[in-house]
Design an enzyme around this catalytic site. Structure first.
Site, PDB file in Angstrom:
ATOM      1  N   ALA A   1       3.115  -0.988   4.152  1.00 43.45           N
ATOM      2  CA  ALA A   1       3.567   0.067   3.466  1.00 43.45           C
ATOM      3  C   ALA A   1       4.630  -0.247   2.504  1.00 43.45           C
ATOM      4  O   ALA A   1       5.455  -0.522   2.997  1.00 43.45           O
ATOM      5  CB  ALA A   1       3.767   1.402   4.441  1.00 43.45           C
ATOM      6  N   CYS A   2       4.420   0.257   1.253  1.00 51.04           N
ATOM      7  CA  CYS A   2       5.519   0.090   0.197  1.00 51.04           C
ATOM      8  C   CYS A   2       6.563   0.616   0.623  1.00 51.04           C
ATOM      9  O   CYS A   2       7.877   0.265   0.528  1.00 51.04           O
ATOM     10  CB  CYS A   2       5.008   0.691  -1.027  1.00 51.04           C
ATOM     11  SG  CYS A   2       6.270   0.975  -2.337  1.00 51.04           S
ATOM     12  N   PHE A   3       6.726   1.951   1.284  1.00 48.36           N
ATOM     13  CA  PHE A   3       8.174   2.519   1.502  1.00 48.36           C
ATOM     14  C   PHE A   3       8.810   2.071   2.823  1.00 48.36           C
ATOM     15  O   PHE A   3       9.812   2.446   3.203  1.00 48.36           O
ATOM     16  CB  PHE A   3       7.554   4.253   1.761  1.00 48.36           C
ATOM     17  CG  PHE A   3       7.887   4.910   0.211  1.00 48.36           C
ATOM     18  CD1 PHE A   3       8.921   5.143  -0.413  1.00 48.36           C
ATOM     19  CD2 PHE A   3       6.487   4.821  -0.349  1.00 48.36           C
ATOM     20  CE1 PHE A   3       8.834   5.761  -1.582  1.00 48.36           C
ATOM     21  CE2 PHE A   3       6.439   5.539  -1.717  1.00 48.36           C
ATOM     22  CZ  PHE A   3       7.516   5.909  -2.357  1.00 48.36           C
TER      23      PHE A   3
ATOM     24  N   LYS B   1      14.970   4.921   0.646  1.00 45.15           N
ATOM     25  CA  LYS B   1      14.200   4.704  -0.542  1.00 45.15           C
ATOM     26  C   LYS B   1      13.431   5.924  -0.762  1.00 45.15           C
ATOM     27  O   LYS B   1      12.937   6.362   0.069  1.00 45.15           O
ATOM     28  CB  LYS B   1      13.010   3.458  -0.139  1.00 45.15           C
ATOM     29  CG  LYS B   1      12.363   3.092  -1.364  1.00 45.15           C
ATOM     30  CD  LYS B   1      11.360   1.812  -0.783  1.00 45.15           C
ATOM     31  CE  LYS B   1      10.602   1.276  -1.990  1.00 45.15           C
ATOM     32  NZ  LYS B   1       9.876   0.027  -1.673  1.00 45.15           N
TER      33      LYS B   1
ATOM     34  N   ALA C   1       0.780  -1.210  -0.168  1.00 41.18           N
ATOM     35  CA  ALA C   1      -0.037   0.117   0.091  1.00 41.18           C
ATOM     36  C   ALA C   1       0.756   1.231  -0.042  1.00 41.18           C
ATOM     37  O   ALA C   1       2.044   1.162   0.635  1.00 41.18           O
ATOM     38  CB  ALA C   1      -0.928   0.027   1.179  1.00 41.18           C
TER      39      ALA C   1
END
Length: 265
Positions: A151-153, A167, A80
């Site tokens: 979460a993606c990050f 990132k 997400a």
């Protein structure tokens, strides 16, 4: 030199933007469109889930509704993302357009990342592609810090574009019918505390300290979105040997996006 269609930033709801990327992919499959780079803005802010990511236990839907944040599902995989103050863009290209891109998802990331790294470097940041060799058989290998984070990050993947060890761009790919769709999220600023309101198990303090960084923080200045778009375009042109030609959606693409939008809610 190959010419790509460039679609400048437009506002829209999250579900429509996801549907628009699918509509362009379908047009390319039908031979009605060529390689496309498009930018978009989120109206309102939106959480997107990866194609196969469960909602339950990952996203706090009631909190999103209270905050006026949309929730949509991407056609691409991954985790997400809370999209708000960011530059978001999609790259759509045939697997046969570049040597090596069609070999694997990782090769596709590496080829396209060259242009994104150059774009960030044009903005004065020491961006680099960090390629973590791994024997783990997983589409989304992560660090222990992000193992349970939705979460993606928060997740460190096999290949990440990073600045000073953090990132800075989240990327996710779909490959279907010979077309690569790569969706990319470049935050201008990240409201990390809001992650607690939006995500379960956000661990935002740890992510903010060592996991992810927004562009304005990395650059040390509030870079206008228009400048970011121009730099990314120039980086992709230089790295891939392409020319970007400004264009627009076709009437068929817009109609198809409208028809598909409800499938991405």
């Amino acid at each position: 030199m190959t010419t790509w269609r460039f679609l400048p930033p437009i506002d829209g709801a999250g579900a429509w933007h996801m549907a628009a990327d699918v509509a362009i992919r379908e047009a390319m499959c039908a031979g009605a469109a060529g390689p496309t780079l498009r930018f978009y803005r989120w109206t309102p802010a939106c959480v997107t889930l990866g194609k196969f990511q469960a909602v339950d236990g990952n996203v706090r839907l009631e909190h999103c509704r209270r905050l006026g944040i949309d929730v949509a599902r991407r056609p691409t995989g991954g985790r997400a993302i809370l999209h708000d103050h960011e530059v978001t863009f999609s790259i759509l290209v045939a697997e046969t357009d570049f040597p090596g891109v069609g070999t694997s998802i990782m090769e596709g990331y590496r080829v396209l990342a060259q242009g994104l790294v150059l774009g960030l470097q044009r903005l004065g940041m020491p961006a680099e592609l960090v390629d973590r060799q791994s024997t783990v058989r997983s589409a989304d290998p992560v660090s222990s810090m992000g193992a349970m984070n939705p979460a993606c990050f928060a997740a460190k993947a096999r290949c990440d574009i990073m600045v000073a060890g953090k990132k800075i761009i989240g990327c996710a790919q779909q490959r279907k019918d010979g077309i690569i769709l790569q969706q990319n999220s470049l935050p201008l600023a990240i409201d990390f505390p809001r992650w607690d309101e939006v995500f379960y198990n956000s661990d935002w303090q740890a992510v903010a300290q060592s996991g992810a960084v927004a562009l304005w923080e990395a650059a040390g200045r509030a870079v206008p979105a228009e400048e970011v778009v121009s730099a990314l375009c120039a980086g992709l042109e230089a790295a891939l040997g392409i020319t970007l030609q400004p264009g627009d959606f076709t009437a068929e693409e817009r109609a198809r996006a409208d028809a598909l939008a409800s499938e991405h809610l």
